[in-house]
Design a protein around this motif. Structure first.
Motif, PDB file in Angstrom:
ATOM      1  N   UNK A  90      42.973  21.364  91.195  1.00 33.39           N
ATOM      2  CA  UNK A  90      43.440  20.737  89.960  1.00 33.39           C
ATOM      3  C   UNK A  90      43.706  21.748  88.852  1.00 33.39           C
ATOM      4  N   UNK A  91      43.878  23.005  89.213  1.00 38.70           N
ATOM      5  CA  UNK A  91      44.141  24.020  88.197  1.00 38.70           C
ATOM      6  C   UNK A  91      45.260  24.949  88.646  1.00 38.70           C
ATOM      7  N   UNK A  92      45.768  25.729  87.710  1.00 37.80           N
ATOM      8  CA  UNK A  92      46.825  26.694  87.973  1.00 37.80           C
ATOM      9  C   UNK A  92      46.324  28.086  87.612  1.00 37.80           C
ATOM     10  N   UNK A  93      46.490  29.047  88.522  1.00 37.19           N
ATOM     11  CA  UNK A  93      45.986  30.402  88.313  1.00 37.19           C
ATOM     12  C   UNK A  93      47.139  31.389  88.259  1.00 37.19           C
ATOM     13  N   UNK A  94      47.031  32.356  87.348  1.00 34.54           N
ATOM     14  CA  UNK A  94      48.024  33.404  87.223  1.00 34.54           C
ATOM     15  C   UNK A  94      48.041  34.248  88.502  1.00 34.54           C
ATOM     16  N   UNK A  95      49.232  34.472  89.054  1.00 29.28           N
ATOM     17  CA  UNK A  95      49.344  35.093  90.380  1.00 29.28           C
ATOM     18  C   UNK A  95      49.392  36.604  90.372  1.00 29.28           C
ATOM     19  N   UNK A  96      48.494  37.240  89.637  1.00 26.10           N
ATOM     20  CA  UNK A  96      48.396  38.693  89.604  1.00 26.10           C
ATOM     21  C   UNK A  96      46.940  39.105  89.843  1.00 26.10           C
ATOM     22  N   UNK A  97      46.717  40.022  90.787  1.00 25.38           N
ATOM     23  CA  UNK A  97      45.366  40.435  91.140  1.00 25.38           C
ATOM     24  C   UNK A  97      45.270  41.957  91.235  1.00 25.38           C
ATOM     25  N   UNK A 121      46.868  33.664  75.545  1.00 25.46           N
ATOM     26  CA  UNK A 121      46.881  32.591  76.535  1.00 25.46           C
ATOM     27  C   UNK A 121      45.856  32.857  77.626  1.00 25.46           C
ATOM     28  N   UNK A 122      45.621  31.854  78.463  1.00 19.63           N
ATOM     29  CA  UNK A 122      44.603  31.931  79.507  1.00 19.63           C
ATOM     30  C   UNK A 122      45.236  32.218  80.856  1.00 19.63           C
ATOM     31  N   UNK A 123      44.434  32.806  81.773  1.00 20.46           N
ATOM     32  CA  UNK A 123      44.909  33.053  83.137  1.00 20.46           C
ATOM     33  C   UNK A 123      44.702  31.840  84.040  1.00 20.46           C
ATOM     34  N   UNK A 124      43.906  30.885  83.591  1.00 18.59           N
ATOM     35  CA  UNK A 124      43.634  29.673  84.369  1.00 18.59           C
ATOM     36  C   UNK A 124      43.969  28.466  83.503  1.00 18.59           C
ATOM     37  N   UNK A 150      49.363  41.527  82.806  1.00  8.15           N
ATOM     38  CA  UNK A 150      48.688  40.303  82.344  1.00  8.15           C
ATOM     39  C   UNK A 150      48.521  40.301  80.828  1.00  8.15           C
ATOM     40  N   UNK A 151      48.317  41.462  80.219  1.00 12.34           N
ATOM     41  CA  UNK A 151      48.246  41.529  78.756  1.00 12.34           C
ATOM     42  C   UNK A 151      49.576  41.121  78.136  1.00 12.34           C
ATOM     43  N   UNK A 152      50.675  41.546  78.752  1.00 15.92           N
ATOM     44  CA  UNK A 152      51.994  41.171  78.253  1.00 15.92           C
ATOM     45  C   UNK A 152      52.219  39.666  78.378  1.00 15.92           C
ATOM     46  N   UNK A 153      51.788  39.082  79.504  1.00 17.28           N
ATOM     47  CA  UNK A 153      51.969  37.645  79.722  1.00 17.28           C
ATOM     48  C   UNK A 153      51.086  36.838  78.779  1.00 17.28           C
ATOM     49  N   UNK A 154      49.815  37.185  78.701  1.00 17.69           N
ATOM     50  CA  UNK A 154      48.856  36.396  77.921  1.00 17.69           C
ATOM     51  C   UNK A 154      49.019  36.604  76.425  1.00 17.69           C
TER      52      UNK A 154
END
Length: 307
Positions: free
Chosen positions: A127-134, A89-92, A78-82
């Motif tokens: 109405x939102x989009x969430x990053x698919x990593x948990x 960038x945001x996760x949501x 997630x650090x690499x993506x954001x």
């Protein structure tokens, strides 16, 4: 609706030139998971150092939706993506338009790269989009679990042999590659449906024509998922039974709503699998109880694309 195929492959669903047969990796602590080796995980072309290439496990789990892993593994991804852009960038997300700011991911499995776009690794929730990593407590530091967020983008078969083998291939045709806008369809009653171009927000208009029962040419308005994931596409549209041509049928006060999925039939041809809600006006001859009818069927098969 769907298909569960036991003991056989559906060759209409995948490109045979992309087939990979991959031996699973035994894992005594997670013997119930189908694990293959993940050679590399890249974000925007750069390798994410999560320990791949050193016997790292990718667990293919049809019972999960997200990517899951230990806190260390998920944090690095997630650090690499954001942090891949000029600003964090945001996760949501609350606007689909922001997805273009995010990088492309690639999973290298047995020498083949499998690409994931932001539209694929984000989940739409309301109405939102969430990053698919948990983060999933209890998973070892050398494992990444991949759910439907990855499996929906490939054709996958699990072959139970002595050690177990997984087949991965590129889907031959999915709703992602089939643009429903500007298409013509027909049902078993020879009724014809035209779906006009799909707007950015998913709305469309069209036309329904029939020569059985109510005869005429009827307006259609509807909405479809403008960015489908997996191999189906949601669609819903309404028909007003006031014909645009000829004399009005006595039922012109009635309306219908069709809701269902765009999917591929067993021959690989696109079809509409629909539920039909029919609503009449309440009159002396039509009680409230009988004014509404719900039925399945009304399925349409793709005919052609309008020029």
């Amino acid at each position: 609706t769907g298909v569960c195929r036991m003991g056989a492959l559906d060759i209409n669903r995948f490109d045979e030139n992309t087939v990979q047969w991959i031996e699973t990796k035994p894992n005594s602590d997670f013997s119930y998971l189908w694990c293959v080796e993940l050679d590399e995980f890249t974000c925007n072309g750069s390798v994410v150092d999560i320990g791949t290439g050193k016997g790292f496990n990718l667990a293919l789990d049809t019972g999960s939706s997200f990517f899951k892993g230990s806190n260390d593994v998920i944090t690095k991804i997630t650090n690499a993506i954001e942090g891949s852009g000029l600003q964090r960038l945001s996760r949501v997300l609350h606007s689909k338009e922001d997805l273009h700011k995010y990088p492309t991911l690639e999973l290298n499995i047995a020498g083949t790269n499998y690409e994931l776009t932001p539209e694929q690794y984000f989940f739409k929730v309301g109405n939102r989009w969430e990053l698919g990593f948990q983060v999933m407590n209890g998973l070892p530091p050398d494992m990444l679990l991949a759910g439907s967020i990855f499996l929906d983008t490939v054709y996958c078969a699990f072959i139970r042999e002595e050690e177990g083998v997984v087949l991965l291939a590129q889907p031959k045709s999915t709703s992602q590659s089939f643009n429903i806008g500007g298409t013509n369809w027909i049902n078993s009653y020879d009724s014809k449906l035209y779906i006009g171009p799909i707007a950015e927000d998913g709305t469309f208009s069209g036309n329904y024509s029939s020569t059985t029962g109510a005869t005429g040419d009827y307006p259609v308005v509807g909405v479809a998922d403008p960015s489908p994931i997996g191999d189906t596409q949601t669609i819903s549209f309404s028909v007003s039974w006031k014909s645009r041509v000829g004399r009005y049928d006595p039922s012109w006060h009635d309306v219908s709503s069709f809701t269902g999925l765009v999917k591929l039939n067993q021959t690989g041809k696109p079809c509409l699998k629909l539920n039909h809600l029919f609503q009449q006006s309440i009159q002396k001859s039509v009680t409230g109880y009988t004014a509404t009818a719900l039925s399945t069927g009304g399925d349409f098969t793709f005919v052609s694309r309008s020029k």
